[in-house]
Design a protein around this motif. Structure first.
Motif, short mmCIF file in Angstrom:
data_model
loop_
_atom_site.label_atom_id
_atom_site.label_comp_id
_atom_site.label_asym_id
_atom_site.label_seq_id
_atom_site.Cartn_x
_atom_site.Cartn_y
_atom_site.Cartn_z
N THR A 134 0.87 -1.17 0.00
CA THR A 134 0.00 0.00 0.00
C THR A 134 0.91 1.22 0.00
O THR A 134 2.10 1.11 0.31
N PRO A 135 0.37 2.40 -0.31
CA PRO A 135 1.24 3.59 -0.31
C PRO A 135 1.86 3.90 1.05
O PRO A 135 2.97 4.44 1.11
N GLY A 136 1.14 3.57 2.13
CA GLY A 136 1.60 3.96 3.45
C GLY A 136 2.01 2.81 4.35
O GLY A 136 1.97 2.95 5.58
N SER A 137 2.41 1.69 3.79
CA SER A 137 2.84 0.57 4.63
C SER A 137 4.11 0.94 5.40
O SER A 137 5.02 1.58 4.87
N ILE A 138 4.16 0.50 6.67
CA ILE A 138 5.34 0.74 7.49
C ILE A 138 5.76 -0.54 8.19
O ILE A 138 4.97 -1.46 8.38
N LEU A 147 12.29 -7.02 13.51
CA LEU A 147 11.65 -6.22 12.47
C LEU A 147 10.23 -6.70 12.24
O LEU A 147 10.01 -7.85 11.85
N PHE A 148 9.27 -5.81 12.46
CA PHE A 148 7.85 -6.12 12.30
C PHE A 148 7.41 -5.52 10.95
O PHE A 148 7.35 -4.29 10.80
N THR A 149 7.09 -6.39 9.99
CA THR A 149 7.01 -5.95 8.59
C THR A 149 5.61 -5.83 8.02
O THR A 149 5.46 -5.49 6.85
N GLY A 150 4.56 -6.08 8.81
CA GLY A 150 3.23 -6.03 8.23
C GLY A 150 3.13 -6.98 7.04
O GLY A 150 3.59 -8.13 7.12
N ARG A 182 20.75 -2.68 4.87
CA ARG A 182 21.03 -1.97 6.12
C ARG A 182 21.23 -2.91 7.30
O ARG A 182 21.98 -2.60 8.22
N LEU A 183 20.56 -4.08 7.28
CA LEU A 183 20.46 -4.88 8.50
C LEU A 183 21.17 -6.22 8.33
O LEU A 183 21.30 -6.74 7.23
N PRO A 184 21.61 -6.81 9.43
CA PRO A 184 22.36 -8.06 9.37
C PRO A 184 21.46 -9.28 9.17
O PRO A 184 20.24 -9.21 9.35
N ASP A 185 22.10 -10.39 8.80
CA ASP A 185 21.36 -11.63 8.58
C ASP A 185 20.59 -12.09 9.81
O ASP A 185 19.57 -12.76 9.69
N GLU A 186 21.07 -11.75 10.99
CA GLU A 186 20.45 -12.23 12.23
C GLU A 186 19.13 -11.54 12.53
O GLU A 186 18.39 -11.98 13.44
N THR A 187 18.82 -10.46 11.83
CA THR A 187 17.58 -9.73 12.11
C THR A 187 16.37 -10.65 11.93
O THR A 187 16.19 -11.26 10.88
N TRP A 188 15.54 -10.71 12.96
CA TRP A 188 14.35 -11.57 12.97
C TRP A 188 13.19 -10.80 12.37
O TRP A 188 12.95 -9.64 12.70
N VAL A 189 12.45 -11.45 11.48
CA VAL A 189 11.32 -10.82 10.78
C VAL A 189 10.02 -11.38 11.32
O VAL A 189 9.79 -12.59 11.31
N TYR A 190 9.15 -10.47 11.78
CA TYR A 190 7.83 -10.81 12.30
C TYR A 190 6.80 -10.27 11.30
O TYR A 190 6.48 -9.08 11.30
N PRO A 191 6.24 -11.12 10.43
CA PRO A 191 5.33 -10.64 9.39
C PRO A 191 3.88 -10.53 9.85
O PRO A 191 3.51 -11.00 10.94
N GLY A 192 3.06 -9.95 8.97
CA GLY A 192 1.65 -9.75 9.29
C GLY A 192 0.80 -11.00 9.20
O GLY A 192 -0.33 -11.02 9.71
N HIS A 193 1.31 -12.04 8.57
CA HIS A 193 0.63 -13.34 8.48
C HIS A 193 1.70 -14.42 8.54
O HIS A 193 2.81 -14.23 8.04
N GLY A 194 1.35 -15.55 9.10
CA GLY A 194 2.18 -16.73 8.97
C GLY A 194 3.42 -16.74 9.84
O GLY A 194 3.52 -16.05 10.86
N LYS A 195 4.37 -17.57 9.41
CA LYS A 195 5.56 -17.84 10.21
C LYS A 195 6.57 -16.71 10.12
O LYS A 195 6.59 -15.93 9.17
N ASP A 196 7.43 -16.65 11.12
CA ASP A 196 8.54 -15.70 11.13
C ASP A 196 9.67 -16.21 10.25
O ASP A 196 9.68 -17.35 9.79
#
Length: 214
Positions: A134-138, A147-150, A182-196
């Motif tokens: 979307t235009p305003g996704s954050i 990192l919480f990515t929606g 910008r970020l290292p490989d170890e950065t954990w991603v928490y998405p808006g659906h499903g698994k991390d």
């Protein structure tokens, strides 16, 4: 217990205890949405990411401790169905990007842009604007490690851009420039659906994503 990020519909939250922050992940609604409760361990203040659905379960997760803010990652309805009820019950401030804010069911009391900070207790999160889904996704970033990515980044690819080449190019470009570069490989991603996932798990696939265009 070790945090995995694996949650199920109607099931309990999975909880990660960090030195400064507790992260609770809960699956809600019929589209497998993830809601995240972040709570400062020093002050007890809380922040909810995406009041997606099932307000009763979200309020049970929040419990008796306060939350000062609800952040909505983007305008799509499945990420804000419970927003009005949660805000009414908690008095929390509402946070979103101004390009998506008019599409939410309650006024946004704190619009945020790329590079802004969101504070919960003594903990600071960085706002990353990711254009395309979307235009305003954050996304929200804590200590370059969480990192919480929606709906902008998932295991296996970027978010849905409806086969629009311009939207895909913008989202892919933002995800590469503002996250992977910008970020290292170890950065954990928490998405808006499903698994991390982690950035390290996804980084080798970036050329494949670019080539397929979704």
């Amino acid at each position: 217990m070790t945090y995995t990020g694996d949650v199920t519909a109607g099931g309990p939250a999975d909880v990660r205890e960090l030195p400064d922050l507790t992260i609770s992940k809960l699956e809600v609604g019929g589209f497998g949405n993830n809601a995240y409760l972040l709570r400062c361990r020093e002050t007890g203040d809380g922040l909810l990411i995406d009041a997606a659905a099932e307000p009763d379960r979200l309020l049970e997760l929040i419990g008796d401790l306060p939350i000062s803010q609800v952040v909505t990652t983007h305008r799509h309805r499945d990420h804000w169905t419970a927003l009005a009820e949660v805000v009414k019950a908690t008095g929390a401030e509402t946070v979103a990007h101004p390009l998506d804010a008019p599409h939410l069911p309650v006024p946004v009391t704190r619009p945020v842009e790329h590079g802004d900070k969101v504070t919960v207790g003594v903990v600071t999160l960085d706002v990353i604007h990711l254009r395309g889904h979307t235009p305003g996704s954050i996304a929200l970033l804590f200590q370059n490690a969480h990192l919480f990515t929606g709906d902008s980044l998932f295991p296996g690819g970027v978010g849905n851009t409806e086969r629009d080449p311009a939207r895909f190019d913008r989202l892919y470009g933002d995800v590469v420039e503002r996250i992977f570069d910008r970020l290292p490989d170890e950065t954990w991603v928490y998405p808006g659906h499903g698994k991390d996932t982690t950035l390290g798990a996804e980084r080798p696939s970036l050329p494949e994503w670019r080539a397929r265009g979704w």
